[in-house]
Scaffold this motif. Structure first.
Motif, short mmCIF file in Angstrom:
data_model
loop_
_atom_site.label_atom_id
_atom_site.label_comp_id
_atom_site.label_asym_id
_atom_site.label_seq_id
_atom_site.Cartn_x
_atom_site.Cartn_y
_atom_site.Cartn_z
N PHE A 112 -6.93 -0.33 2.70
CA PHE A 112 -5.86 0.97 3.34
C PHE A 112 -6.39 2.17 2.58
O PHE A 112 -5.50 2.91 3.65
CB PHE A 112 -4.78 0.71 2.58
CG PHE A 112 -3.62 -0.88 2.93
CD1 PHE A 112 -2.74 -0.78 4.38
CD2 PHE A 112 -3.72 -1.97 2.35
CE1 PHE A 112 -2.72 -1.67 4.46
CE2 PHE A 112 -3.26 -2.71 2.54
CZ PHE A 112 -3.07 -3.67 4.64
N GLY A 113 -7.09 2.76 1.96
CA GLY A 113 -7.35 4.55 1.62
C GLY A 113 -8.54 3.99 1.11
O GLY A 113 -8.74 3.20 -0.09
N SER A 130 -1.19 0.84 10.76
CA SER A 130 0.37 0.35 10.38
C SER A 130 0.27 1.21 9.73
O SER A 130 1.53 2.07 9.30
CB SER A 130 0.19 -1.70 9.34
OG SER A 130 -0.44 -1.66 8.42
N LEU A 131 -0.66 0.91 8.79
CA LEU A 131 -1.00 2.46 7.56
C LEU A 131 0.12 3.89 7.84
O LEU A 131 0.56 4.75 7.57
CB LEU A 131 -1.33 2.00 5.97
CG LEU A 131 -1.04 2.97 4.75
CD1 LEU A 131 0.19 3.07 4.03
CD2 LEU A 131 -2.99 3.30 4.08
N GLU A 163 1.99 9.06 9.31
CA GLU A 163 2.79 10.16 9.98
C GLU A 163 4.67 9.88 9.87
O GLU A 163 5.03 10.76 9.56
CB GLU A 163 2.45 9.66 11.33
CG GLU A 163 0.77 9.18 11.54
CD GLU A 163 0.37 9.31 12.86
OE1 GLU A 163 0.91 8.81 13.70
OE2 GLU A 163 -0.86 9.56 13.16
N GLN A 164 5.23 8.62 9.70
CA GLN A 164 6.72 8.90 10.15
C GLN A 164 7.42 9.73 8.87
O GLN A 164 8.61 10.46 8.98
CB GLN A 164 7.41 7.33 10.29
CG GLN A 164 6.92 6.81 11.90
CD GLN A 164 7.26 5.20 11.12
OE1 GLN A 164 7.36 4.36 10.43
NE2 GLN A 164 7.40 4.40 12.22
N ALA A 209 0.44 -1.15 0.14
CA ALA A 209 0.26 -0.09 -0.06
C ALA A 209 0.84 1.30 0.32
O ALA A 209 0.49 2.12 -1.10
CB ALA A 209 -0.80 -0.26 1.43
N ALA A 210 1.80 1.09 0.92
CA ALA A 210 2.67 2.68 0.58
C ALA A 210 3.22 3.21 -0.34
O ALA A 210 3.40 3.85 -1.14
CB ALA A 210 4.27 2.52 1.96
#
Length: 114
Positions: free
Chosen positions: A106-107, A72-73, A78-79, A47-48
């Motif tokens: 995921f989105g 997790s996503l 945020e990181q 997903a990232a």
């Protein structure tokens, strides 16, 4: 889905080693920001990667609405500088709980919230 497809600025498919589609992502250029979503993938890292490819050339604000159960996503984003700015309400009728999910969403593209 047809309206969303017409308004899509960019879309990407995620395929496995044998060429089967295992995920996808869309982005929509809005008047204030790039809206990324929906994002469907087998895991957070995939997903990232989809999000990265959809937003990498955009020069302004990027928005992605992450379902609340997907910690997790959310932590991953945020990181990398994303900030949670709101928690849209989930509304239901004729049910007491959300149906179970398979963990691949995921989105979402929740333009209704701005």
């Amino acid at each position: 889905f047809t309206r969303l497809k017409r308004e899509t600025s960019f879309g990407i498919l995620l395929k496995n080693a044998t060429g089967d589609m295992i995920g996808y992502g869309l982005s929509i250029a809005g008047p204030r920001n790039l809206l990324v979503g929906p994002i469907v993938a087998p895991d957070t890292l995939s997903a990232a990667r989809l999000i990265h490819h959809l937003a990498r050339h955009h020069q302004g604000p990027v928005r992605i609405d992450v379902p609340s159960q997907n910690n997790s996503l959310r932590l991953f984003l945020e990181q990398r500088g994303f900030v949670q700015v709101s928690q849209p309400p989930v509304m239901m009728i004729n049910a007491t709980a959300m149906p179970p999910r398979n963990g691949t969403l995921f989105g979402i593209a929740a333009q209704v919230f701005g």
